[in-house]
Write a protein that holds these residues in place. Structure first.
Motif, PDB file in Angstrom:
ATOM      1  N   GLU A 196       0.918  -1.454   0.144  1.00 46.29           N
ATOM      2  CA  GLU A 196       0.104   0.048  -0.025  1.00 46.29           C
ATOM      3  C   GLU A 196       0.943   1.248  -0.064  1.00 46.29           C
ATOM      4  O   GLU A 196       1.925   1.403   0.741  1.00 46.29           O
ATOM      5  N   HIS A 197       0.394   2.188  -0.650  1.00 44.85           N
ATOM      6  CA  HIS A 197       1.006   3.629  -0.697  1.00 44.85           C
ATOM      7  C   HIS A 197       1.184   4.216   0.635  1.00 44.85           C
ATOM      8  O   HIS A 197       0.075   4.087   1.203  1.00 44.85           O
ATOM      9  N   ASP A 198       2.261   4.586   0.913  1.00 39.54           N
ATOM     10  CA  ASP A 198       2.361   5.628   2.256  1.00 39.54           C
ATOM     11  C   ASP A 198       2.714   7.160   1.622  1.00 39.54           C
ATOM     12  O   ASP A 198       3.281   7.155   0.742  1.00 39.54           O
ATOM     13  N   PRO A 199       1.982   8.030   2.159  1.00 44.58           N
ATOM     14  CA  PRO A 199       2.091   9.507   1.853  1.00 44.58           C
ATOM     15  C   PRO A 199       3.609   9.914   1.910  1.00 44.58           C
ATOM     16  O   PRO A 199       4.075  10.794   1.168  1.00 44.58           O
ATOM     17  N   SER A 200       4.392   9.132   2.512  1.00 42.64           N
ATOM     18  CA  SER A 200       5.907   9.468   2.913  1.00 42.64           C
ATOM     19  C   SER A 200       6.654   8.958   1.680  1.00 42.64           C
ATOM     20  O   SER A 200       7.922   9.347   1.503  1.00 42.64           O
ATOM     21  N   ASP A 201       6.219   8.004   0.892  1.00 41.84           N
ATOM     22  CA  ASP A 201       6.814   7.469  -0.327  1.00 41.84           C
ATOM     23  C   ASP A 201       7.320   8.618  -1.391  1.00 41.84           C
ATOM     24  O   ASP A 201       6.337   9.422  -1.772  1.00 41.84           O
ATOM     25  N   GLY A 202       8.149   8.272  -2.022  1.00 45.85           N
ATOM     26  CA  GLY A 202       8.498   9.320  -3.005  1.00 45.85           C
ATOM     27  C   GLY A 202       7.726   8.937  -4.513  1.00 45.85           C
ATOM     28  O   GLY A 202       7.066   7.744  -4.412  1.00 45.85           O
ATOM     29  N   PHE A 203       7.541   9.931  -5.124  1.00 48.15           N
ATOM     30  CA  PHE A 203       6.710   9.717  -6.544  1.00 48.15           C
ATOM     31  C   PHE A 203       7.217   8.707  -7.203  1.00 48.15           C
ATOM     32  O   PHE A 203       6.500   7.876  -7.975  1.00 48.15           O
ATOM     33  N   ASN A 204       8.543   8.404  -7.342  1.00 45.78           N
ATOM     34  CA  ASN A 204       8.960   7.417  -8.377  1.00 45.78           C
ATOM     35  C   ASN A 204       8.999   5.936  -7.738  1.00 45.78           C
ATOM     36  O   ASN A 204       9.209   5.145  -8.339  1.00 45.78           O
ATOM     37  N   ARG A 205       8.237   5.719  -6.527  1.00 45.67           N
ATOM     38  CA  ARG A 205       8.245   4.537  -5.646  1.00 45.67           C
ATOM     39  C   ARG A 205       6.655   4.030  -6.254  1.00 45.67           C
ATOM     40  O   ARG A 205       6.672   2.847  -5.877  1.00 45.67           O
ATOM     41  N   ILE A 206       5.841   4.539  -6.815  1.00 43.45           N
ATOM     42  CA  ILE A 206       4.595   4.284  -7.035  1.00 43.45           C
ATOM     43  C   ILE A 206       4.738   3.412  -8.468  1.00 43.45           C
ATOM     44  O   ILE A 206       5.244   3.486  -9.442  1.00 43.45           O
ATOM     45  N   HIS A 207       3.999   2.232  -8.090  1.00 40.53           N
ATOM     46  CA  HIS A 207       3.953   1.024  -9.052  1.00 40.53           C
ATOM     47  C   HIS A 207       2.704   1.281  -9.974  1.00 40.53           C
ATOM     48  O   HIS A 207       1.364   0.942  -9.508  1.00 40.53           O
TER      49      HIS A 207
END
Length: 386
Positions: A196-207
């Motif tokens: 699941e996506h976390d708001p702290s993840d960078g944009f480039n980590r989105i699959h």
């Protein structure tokens, strides 16, 4: 002259003097007999009082040390009696090779003698400081009493730990390993899965494909190599090692195993250990100071006692370890083929300890890195993290 012989001579002299006094009835002879008996009684009382008043204090730092590390301890002998002691022999019976804290001195009434004894650990193992044997007696040596102080401390001496990072997968020297280049800390991360996506993840980590398919943001999860498991396989087979003492292949292999464990844990890896000793000792992969202490405690007393070859403890087929380090003086044989037939996703390094080599050199056997290490090699000391 032993104590028994000395006492027999004293008793025999008294009997001869007594016989001579009764035979001649000379007043001086009787006076000599009385004086001799009184002297023996005073010497016995002197020795008894002196031994009861003696006590030994030993200030020792108990714990773990490393081969080559210096240590010191403070010893103190107190005489609480009013009589002086003409001689005191302090005999240290510690089992530490090359260490001696014994002393011989005299003490006055209510006297104290202190000294500091220093040494250096030259061999790994588990040792005790003490017991101490304290002997004293009268000025003429007629009587002697001995007291023994209990063991003061138990000390574990770990193998010498050196910097072996250049021999491990991911180092600058491991250019033959196709999976890792550059410094270990710069190794690219491996994508392990989707979460699941976390708001702290960078944009480039989105699959993006999973995001489009599920209709909600999903991120890729990563793991760097420094989070991987490393399995150390140490050859403790009987008859495989050669050399004596510090110049033996056994001591160098054990030192390498301790160094690899220390280096891997400092990198953040989990470390496991397998040995083909008589007990087939094995430690599952773990991390943290407590796990490292367990591994080092074993390596401090490890001996080449195994009756099976190293192949019995090598990982086969699919393995959860991403990195395997084999430490052995054995020549290449079936165990190398066994490693080659294993999981090809695994990084394997062989540290071969040979007395013939004077410098470290690497060669590559397929996907495995083979390091040839001479007994005389002394890698730089490992700088431990504070």
């Amino acid at each position: 002259m032993t104590r028994v012989l000395r006492r027999l001579l004293v008793a025999g002299g008294l009997l001869v003097l007594l016989f001579f006094a009764y035979l001649t009835a000379i007043r001086l002879a009787f006076m000599l007999v009385y004086f001799a008996v009184l002297l023996v009684a005073v010497c016995w009382l002197w020795t008894w009082l002196a031994s009861r008043g003696l006590s030994v204090l030993r200030d020792t730092h108990e714990g773990a040390y490393e081969v080559g590390q210096e240590f010191h301890e403070r010893l103190e002998v107190l005489n609480s009696s009013v009589v002086g002691i003409p001689w005191v022999v302090v005999e240290d019976r510690s089992g530490i090779p090359g260490y001696e804290a014994s002393r011989v001195f005299s003490l006055g009434g209510h006297g104290t003698r202190r000294w500091t004894s220093r040494g250096r650990f030259t061999r790994r193992g588990r040792y005790t400081l003490g017991p101490i044997k304290v002997s004293t007696g009268d000025p003429f040596g007629f009587f002697q009493r001995t007291r023994t102080a209990a063991v003061a401390a138990s000390i574990t001496v770990y193998p010498r730990v050196t910097d072996v990072s250049e021999y491990l997968p991911g180092s600058n020297s491991s250019s033959g390993d196709s999976r890792v280049f550059g410094r270990y800390s710069d190794a690219p991360p491996d994508a392990l899965g989707i979460r699941e996506h976390d708001p702290s993840d960078g944009f480039n980590r989105i699959h993006w494909p999973s995001t489009a398919r599920l209709g909600r943001p999903m991120s890729r999860s990563f793991e760097r190599y420094e989070g991987a498991d490393t399995l150390v396989v140490l050859d403790l087979g009987l008859g495989v090692h050669h050399g004596q003492g510090d110049e033996s292949t056994l001591e160098h292999c054990v030192s390498l195993a301790a160094s690899v464990a220390m280096t891997a844990l400092q990198r953040g890896q989990s470390i496991g250990l397998r040995c083909n000793d008589a007990a087939l000792t094995s430690f599952v992969a773990g991390s943290g100071p407590a796990h490292l202490r367990q591994v080092l405690d074993f390596l401090a007393i490890a001996q080449a006692s195994g009756i099976t070859g190293i192949g019995t403890v090598l990982p086969g087929g699919r393995s959860s370890q991403q990195s395997v380090v084999v430490i052995t003086p054995a020549e290449p044989g079936g165990w190398v083929d066994q490693l080659s037939a294993g999981d090809r996703g695994r990084r394997t390094t062989i540290l071969h300890v040979s007395g013939a080599a004077s410098t470290a050199r690497a060669r590559f056997l397929g996907e495995m890195t083979w390091w040839e290490l001479g007994i005389g090699l002394e890698p730089a000391p490992l700088r431990r993290a504070s």
